[in-house]
Write a protein that holds these residues in place. Structure first.
Motif, PDB file in Angstrom:
ATOM      1  N   SER A 124     -54.875 -58.236 -52.324  1.00  0.00           N
ATOM      2  CA  SER A 124     -54.790 -57.790 -53.708  1.00  0.00           C
ATOM      3  C   SER A 124     -53.412 -57.194 -53.998  1.00  0.00           C
ATOM      4  CB  SER A 124     -55.878 -56.747 -54.005  1.00  0.00           C
ATOM      5  OG  SER A 124     -55.654 -56.101 -55.240  1.00  0.00           O
ATOM      6  N   ARG A 125     -52.697 -57.755 -54.964  1.00  0.00           N
ATOM      7  CA  ARG A 125     -51.393 -57.196 -55.341  1.00  0.00           C
ATOM      8  C   ARG A 125     -51.530 -55.800 -55.921  1.00  0.00           C
ATOM      9  NH1 ARG A 125     -47.918 -62.170 -58.110  1.00  0.00           N
ATOM     10  NH2 ARG A 125     -47.883 -63.512 -56.253  1.00  0.00           N
ATOM     11  N   VAL A 126     -52.611 -55.570 -56.656  1.00  0.00           N
ATOM     12  CA  VAL A 126     -52.836 -54.252 -57.248  1.00  0.00           C
ATOM     13  C   VAL A 126     -53.023 -53.204 -56.159  1.00  0.00           C
ATOM     14  CG1 VAL A 126     -54.388 -52.855 -58.654  1.00  0.00           C
ATOM     15  CG2 VAL A 126     -53.795 -55.176 -59.373  1.00  0.00           C
ATOM     16  N   LEU A 127     -53.863 -53.531 -55.164  1.00  0.00           N
ATOM     17  CA  LEU A 127     -54.102 -52.588 -54.079  1.00  0.00           C
ATOM     18  C   LEU A 127     -52.842 -52.376 -53.237  1.00  0.00           C
ATOM     19  CD1 LEU A 127     -57.687 -53.616 -52.895  1.00  0.00           C
ATOM     20  CD2 LEU A 127     -57.020 -51.659 -54.299  1.00  0.00           C
ATOM     21  N   GLN A 128     -52.043 -53.427 -53.064  1.00  0.00           N
ATOM     22  CA  GLN A 128     -50.788 -53.273 -52.343  1.00  0.00           C
ATOM     23  C   GLN A 128     -49.849 -52.335 -53.092  1.00  0.00           C
ATOM     24  OE1 GLN A 128     -48.968 -57.024 -51.172  1.00  0.00           O
ATOM     25  NE2 GLN A 128     -50.972 -57.922 -50.788  1.00  0.00           N
ATOM     26  N   PHE A 129     -49.820 -52.464 -54.411  1.00  0.00           N
ATOM     27  CA  PHE A 129     -48.995 -51.578 -55.237  1.00  0.00           C
ATOM     28  C   PHE A 129     -49.463 -50.129 -55.092  1.00  0.00           C
ATOM     29  CE2 PHE A 129     -48.211 -49.373 -59.276  1.00  0.00           C
ATOM     30  CZ  PHE A 129     -46.834 -49.516 -59.377  1.00  0.00           C
ATOM     31  N   ILE A 130     -50.773 -49.931 -55.123  1.00  0.00           N
ATOM     32  CA  ILE A 130     -51.331 -48.584 -54.975  1.00  0.00           C
ATOM     33  C   ILE A 130     -50.998 -48.026 -53.587  1.00  0.00           C
ATOM     34  CG2 ILE A 130     -53.479 -47.269 -54.821  1.00  0.00           C
ATOM     35  CD1 ILE A 130     -54.633 -49.166 -56.951  1.00  0.00           C
ATOM     36  N   LYS A 131     -51.113 -48.887 -52.562  1.00  0.00           N
ATOM     37  CA  LYS A 131     -50.815 -48.447 -51.212  1.00  0.00           C
ATOM     38  C   LYS A 131     -49.352 -48.022 -51.096  1.00  0.00           C
ATOM     39  CE  LYS A 131     -50.613 -49.979 -46.400  1.00  0.00           C
ATOM     40  NZ  LYS A 131     -50.808 -51.113 -45.453  1.00  0.00           N
ATOM     41  N   ARG A 132     -48.439 -48.800 -51.674  1.00  0.00           N
ATOM     42  CA  ARG A 132     -47.022 -48.434 -51.627  1.00  0.00           C
ATOM     43  C   ARG A 132     -46.779 -47.101 -52.316  1.00  0.00           C
ATOM     44  NH1 ARG A 132     -46.233 -54.097 -52.381  1.00  0.00           N
ATOM     45  NH2 ARG A 132     -46.074 -53.809 -54.645  1.00  0.00           N
ATOM     46  N   GLY A 133     -47.477 -46.879 -53.437  1.00  0.00           N
ATOM     47  CA  GLY A 133     -47.331 -45.609 -54.139  1.00  0.00           C
ATOM     48  C   GLY A 133     -47.825 -44.440 -53.308  1.00  0.00           C
ATOM     49  N   ILE A 134     -48.989 -44.624 -52.663  1.00  0.00           N
ATOM     50  CA  ILE A 134     -49.536 -43.564 -51.805  1.00  0.00           C
ATOM     51  C   ILE A 134     -48.606 -43.294 -50.637  1.00  0.00           C
ATOM     52  CG2 ILE A 134     -51.408 -42.995 -50.211  1.00  0.00           C
ATOM     53  CD1 ILE A 134     -53.319 -44.471 -52.093  1.00  0.00           C
ATOM     54  N   ASN A 135     -48.111 -44.360 -49.994  1.00  0.00           N
ATOM     55  CA  ASN A 135     -47.207 -44.167 -48.872  1.00  0.00           C
ATOM     56  C   ASN A 135     -45.911 -43.496 -49.302  1.00  0.00           C
ATOM     57  OD1 ASN A 135     -48.524 -44.956 -46.513  1.00  0.00           O
ATOM     58  ND2 ASN A 135     -48.145 -47.124 -46.889  1.00  0.00           N
ATOM     59  N   GLY A 136     -45.455 -43.798 -50.530  1.00  0.00           N
ATOM     60  CA  GLY A 136     -44.259 -43.132 -51.039  1.00  0.00           C
ATOM     61  C   GLY A 136     -44.457 -41.634 -51.166  1.00  0.00           C
ATOM     62  N   ILE A 137     -45.624 -41.235 -51.662  1.00  0.00           N
ATOM     63  CA  ILE A 137     -45.937 -39.810 -51.794  1.00  0.00           C
ATOM     64  C   ILE A 137     -46.075 -39.164 -50.419  1.00  0.00           C
ATOM     65  CG2 ILE A 137     -47.666 -38.162 -52.594  1.00  0.00           C
ATOM     66  CD1 ILE A 137     -48.282 -40.145 -54.881  1.00  0.00           C
ATOM     67  N   LEU A 138     -46.795 -39.836 -49.524  1.00  0.00           N
ATOM     68  CA  LEU A 138     -46.997 -39.291 -48.179  1.00  0.00           C
ATOM     69  C   LEU A 138     -45.666 -39.122 -47.455  1.00  0.00           C
ATOM     70  CD1 LEU A 138     -50.112 -41.377 -47.050  1.00  0.00           C
ATOM     71  CD2 LEU A 138     -50.074 -38.955 -47.677  1.00  0.00           C
ATOM     72  N   ASN A 139     -44.775 -40.091 -47.627  1.00  0.00           N
ATOM     73  CA  ASN A 139     -43.471 -40.000 -46.968  1.00  0.00           C
ATOM     74  C   ASN A 139     -42.631 -38.880 -47.573  1.00  0.00           C
ATOM     75  OD1 ASN A 139     -41.413 -40.823 -45.147  1.00  0.00           O
ATOM     76  ND2 ASN A 139     -40.436 -41.991 -46.782  1.00  0.00           N
ATOM     77  N   ALA A 140     -42.650 -38.770 -48.892  1.00  0.00           N
ATOM     78  CA  ALA A 140     -41.859 -37.738 -49.566  1.00  0.00           C
ATOM     79  C   ALA A 140     -42.312 -36.335 -49.179  1.00  0.00           C
ATOM     80  CB  ALA A 140     -41.951 -37.923 -51.080  1.00  0.00           C
ATOM     81  N   THR A 141     -43.584 -36.186 -48.893  1.00  0.00           N
ATOM     82  CA  THR A 141     -44.134 -34.880 -48.521  1.00  0.00           C
ATOM     83  C   THR A 141     -44.299 -34.728 -47.012  1.00  0.00           C
ATOM     84  OG1 THR A 141     -46.387 -35.737 -48.826  1.00  0.00           O
ATOM     85  CG2 THR A 141     -45.349 -34.643 -50.712  1.00  0.00           C
ATOM     86  N   ALA A 142     -43.839 -35.721 -46.236  1.00  0.00           N
ATOM     87  CA  ALA A 142     -43.945 -35.714 -44.768  1.00  0.00           C
ATOM     88  C   ALA A 142     -45.377 -35.485 -44.308  1.00  0.00           C
ATOM     89  CB  ALA A 142     -43.016 -34.652 -44.158  1.00  0.00           C
TER      90      ALA A 142
END
Length: 288
Positions: free
Chosen positions: A257-275
């Motif tokens: 799912s492209r939508v779920l992949q987009f959501i996953k990238r967003g979540i990983n971006g937040i997780l990475n930014a907050t370590a």
């Protein structure tokens, strides 16, 4: 400080903030890795996940951005998942592992895996372009000595790639005592700050890429249980264990799912930014 967890405890050093298992055997303990025997005799397709292999190809692509070398030593390679992916992608890759049942599985698939200690004289200094340690550091009583050894084994300008659980991850904060990472196999627990500081101060390696990523299906289930109308469950309940077996189903759904992949990238971006991602990922380079 110590925190009891049934018959084991974890402690934090007040000075360096490192977290470690309260009591453990300093040497390798065969019994801890007997679980590999349950995989013996099973076909390749039952043991090597295509989704995991796809993620390993991304790791190999990362290497090509920083080196033209193709020689990899995968330390603590388990049953050979990464070795298998590297060979199929054309890399000169070998694995070493101490768990004999895992070595037998890898060798049964024709993979170049040996039961060999990382500090063996059979591994020569400056003999590899890359050393990888995927989920290995947490199993070691002295992980810094392994990183120094890795710095010695790679060629000047060579790479060391590692992943290890993040003690400051969102998962641990949500799951608390149910966080499955804390058990007898894992002796040392890092945060990005404690690990990077130790690398800079105590090894001949420098960090050229760092991130934290991912959260577990268990955390998502726990969050869902807090929503109105949802029944709260312990993560060790039979229901949650059954759901845990469907992690691959979740991964497949995301990949499809492209939508779920987009959501996953967003979540990983937040997780990475907050370590606060579940996994610390570091790419290191030998300085000289």
């Amino acid at each position: 400080d110590g925190r009891g967890l049934g018959s084991i405890s974890i402690n934090r050093c007040h000075e360096c903030k490192a977290v470690y298992l309260g009591r453990y055997d300093a040497g390798y303990v065969d019994d801890l890795y007997e679980y590999y025997r349950q995989y013996q005799g099973k076909p390749r397709e039952a043991l090597f996940s295509p989704l995991t292999a796809k993620s390993y190809l991304k790791v190999l692509e990362l290497f090509t951005l920083h080196t033209s070398g193709k020689s990899i030593l995968d330390v603590g390679c388990g049953k050979g998942d990464f070795v298998d992916s590297g060979m199929r992608a054309g890399w000169d890759i070998n694995g070493i592992e101490l768990a004999q049942p895992a070595v037998e599985i890898a060798q049964g698939f024709g993979l170049p895996v040996k039961r060999l200690d990382f500090f063996s004289n059979a591994i020569r200094p400056a003999s590899h372009d890359i050393v990888t340690m995927l989920e290995v550091l947490e199993h070691l009583p002295d992980p810094i000595s392994f990183l120094r050894r890795a710095a010695d084994i790679v060629k000047p300008g060579g790479l060391v790639y590692l992943t290890t659980p993040n003690f400051d991850c969102f998962d641990r904060r949500i799951l608390g005592m149910d966080w499955p990472v804390i058990h007898r196999e894992h002796l040392t627990y890092f945060t990005p700050q404690t690990l990077i500081s130790a690398i800079h101060e105590k090894t001949g390696l420098t960090v050229i890429h760092s991130e934290t990523r991912n959260m577990s299906a268990q955390s998502l289930q726990r969050i869902k249980s807090y929503l109105p109308g949802q029944k709260k469950q312990s993560m060790t309940s039979p229901q949650s264990v059954a759901k845990g077996k469907n992690t691959d189903d979740v991964r497949e759904a995301i990949e499809g799912s492209r939508v779920l992949q987009f959501i996953k990238r967003g979540i990983n971006g937040i997780l990475n930014a907050t370590a606060s991602g579940n996994t610390i990922v570091l790419l290191l380079k030998r300085l000289d």
